[in-house]
Scaffold this motif. Structure first.
Motif, mmCIF file in Angstrom:
data_model
loop_
_atom_site.group_PDB
_atom_site.id
_atom_site.type_symbol
_atom_site.label_atom_id
_atom_site.label_comp_id
_atom_site.label_asym_id
_atom_site.label_seq_id
_atom_site.Cartn_x
_atom_site.Cartn_y
_atom_site.Cartn_z
ATOM 1 N N TYR A 27 40.717 81.154 -54.270
ATOM 2 C CA TYR A 27 42.221 80.891 -54.212
ATOM 3 C C TYR A 27 43.098 80.723 -55.568
ATOM 4 O O TYR A 27 44.098 81.122 -55.704
ATOM 5 C CB TYR A 27 42.503 79.551 -53.460
ATOM 6 N N GLU A 28 42.308 80.285 -56.507
ATOM 7 C CA GLU A 28 42.848 80.429 -57.802
ATOM 8 C C GLU A 28 42.759 81.624 -58.468
ATOM 9 O O GLU A 28 43.631 81.873 -59.625
ATOM 10 C CB GLU A 28 41.971 78.948 -58.807
ATOM 11 N N LEU A 29 42.014 82.569 -57.915
ATOM 12 C CA LEU A 29 41.720 83.579 -58.993
ATOM 13 C C LEU A 29 42.225 84.876 -58.369
ATOM 14 O O LEU A 29 42.697 85.770 -59.276
ATOM 15 C CB LEU A 29 40.036 83.906 -59.016
ATOM 16 N N TYR A 30 42.396 85.034 -56.995
ATOM 17 C CA TYR A 30 42.711 86.157 -56.545
ATOM 18 C C TYR A 30 44.497 86.236 -55.989
ATOM 19 O O TYR A 30 44.880 85.231 -55.569
ATOM 20 C CB TYR A 30 42.111 86.987 -55.562
ATOM 21 N N MET A 31 45.118 87.320 -56.136
ATOM 22 C CA MET A 31 46.356 87.358 -55.727
ATOM 23 C C MET A 31 46.385 87.451 -54.000
ATOM 24 O O MET A 31 45.366 87.932 -53.460
ATOM 25 C CB MET A 31 47.121 89.074 -55.699
ATOM 26 N N GLY B 135 31.247 72.918 -60.575
ATOM 27 C CA GLY B 135 32.148 71.658 -60.426
ATOM 28 C C GLY B 135 33.261 72.000 -59.354
ATOM 29 O O GLY B 135 34.212 70.877 -59.083
ATOM 30 N N VAL B 136 33.486 73.196 -58.669
ATOM 31 C CA VAL B 136 34.777 73.581 -57.900
ATOM 32 C C VAL B 136 33.945 74.473 -56.949
ATOM 33 O O VAL B 136 32.786 74.901 -57.062
ATOM 34 C CB VAL B 136 35.572 74.349 -58.559
ATOM 35 N N THR B 137 34.313 74.510 -55.741
ATOM 36 C CA THR B 137 33.734 75.232 -54.662
ATOM 37 C C THR B 137 34.240 76.697 -55.001
ATOM 38 O O THR B 137 35.261 76.979 -55.549
ATOM 39 C CB THR B 137 34.368 74.789 -53.294
ATOM 40 N N GLU B 138 33.391 77.632 -54.405
ATOM 41 C CA GLU B 138 33.785 79.015 -54.350
ATOM 42 C C GLU B 138 34.867 79.429 -53.621
ATOM 43 O O GLU B 138 35.893 80.021 -54.334
ATOM 44 C CB GLU B 138 32.514 79.694 -53.745
ATOM 45 N N GLU B 139 35.407 78.725 -52.668
ATOM 46 C CA GLU B 139 36.419 78.787 -51.951
ATOM 47 C C GLU B 139 37.645 78.594 -52.898
ATOM 48 O O GLU B 139 38.825 79.220 -52.844
ATOM 49 C CB GLU B 139 36.675 78.168 -50.461
#
Ligand code: ZN
Length: 320
Positions: free
Chosen positions: A202-206, A194-198
């Motif tokens: 952005y939420e995941l990596y520094m 339910g979210v895009t990979e992009e």
């Protein structure tokens, strides 16, 4: 008297407040436990920096008694938002191994796609969905064994995972051809998340700037490949290209004559070792679990503990 050159190197991945996060089932170190663990380390060990470990290796120096080093893999933003402030507060230092592609392109790595697929959805639904996709793509551009044969070969209980989880991870990490792995992982991701990979990337990596803040505050930054490949399984040219790209994108953060290599998945072969040495690596980190000893170990193949091997998660460290 015998020199002391032993060190326990501890490996972290996700460090976050799991209970209050969107995907509480992600396999990470929950923040309250992380805090307890750092306090345990501070009380019982001498937490040394990667610079001290490099100096000890390069100049044949001793290490303090009960030396322990903290390492964080993959460049997750939760290492920045949760781990870094606590390290600062406790006056501890650590090293962070960034996968080049994560901040260069903000693309989700396969390894994370799979983690989030597994964290978002019941495995009892994932396995049949995966099998359906295997049937769909078999015989088109791709050739691989029947689902029954694949299950027979790869569904085996692992150290941390049950066999159905091992089956999904193995197929999507190594067994299927690389482009098909990407296609199927992306399809499952979009079906479940339910979210895009992009967006997730952005939420995941520094970001580059956050890595810079870490470095400016005394943290050590090392290499973890560009694409997070199993380097030991790649063709030599492909492996070299991946490491060249990683060196280039990480140039600002590393000393080209004195850097540390952290092999994604702990995967390497002799070509990988020859190449990183040629490029100036002085230490390498694997995922073999035991105490490292600079007197005995190959400096490019230092073993590490998983953070789950120490209290408050377990007492496993006593057995190694
Ligand atoms: Zn990794």
């Amino acid at each position: 008297m015998e020199n002391n050159r032993k060190v326990r190197i501890v490996m972290y991945h996700y460090t976050r407040d799991l209970v209050h996060s969107r995907y509480p089932n992600i396999k990470g170190m929950d923040f309250p436990l992380f805090k307890e663990q750092l306090e345990f380390f501070k009380k019982n060990y001498n937490v040394i920096s990667m610079e001290e470990l490099l100096a000890a290796a390069n100049e044949n120096l001793d290490l303090p008694e009960n030396a322990l080093a903290l390492t964080f893999d993959d460049g997750y933003i939760d290492n920045y938002t949760f781990a870094f402030p606590l390290l600062q507060e406790l006056k501890l230092t650590a090293s962070f191994y960034i996968t080049g592609k994560t901040f260069a392109k903000h693309e989700l790595l396969d390894v994370n796609k799979i983690h989030y697929i597994l964290a978002s959805t019941d495995i009892k639904r994932i396995v049949p969905d995966l099998k359906k996709k295997l049937d769909f793509y078999r015989g088109r551009e791709y050739d691989y064994p029947t689902n029954e044969e694949l299950w027979q070969t790869y569904a085996v209980d692992g150290k941390y995972d049950k066999k159905d989880v091992v089956f999904v991870k193995k197929l999507l990490q190594t067994v299927l051809p690389e482009d098909l792995r990407n296609i199927i992982s992306s399809e499952l991701f979009s079906d479940y998340l339910g979210v895009t990979e992009e967006q997730l990337a952005y939420e995941l990596y520094m970001t580059e700037n956050q890595v810079r803040v870490l470095k400016n505050n005394g943290m050590f930054i090392g290499l973890h490949g560009y694409d997070h490949y199993w380097l030991g399984n790649l063709e030599k040219e492909h492996m070299e290209k991946d490491l060249e790209a990683a060196l280039e994108i990480m140039d600002e953060f590393i000393d080209r004559d004195n850097w540390v290599m952290n092999y994604p998945y702990g995967s390497y072969n002799q070509d990988v070792l020859d190449f990183v040495v040629k490029k100036g690596a002085k230490l390498g980190l694997t995922t073999e679990v035991r105490v490292a000893d600079l007197n005995k170990d190959n400096k490019l193949l230092l073993p590490r503990f998983d953070c789950n091997d120490f209290p408050p998660k377990s007492e496993n460290y006593k057995n190694f």
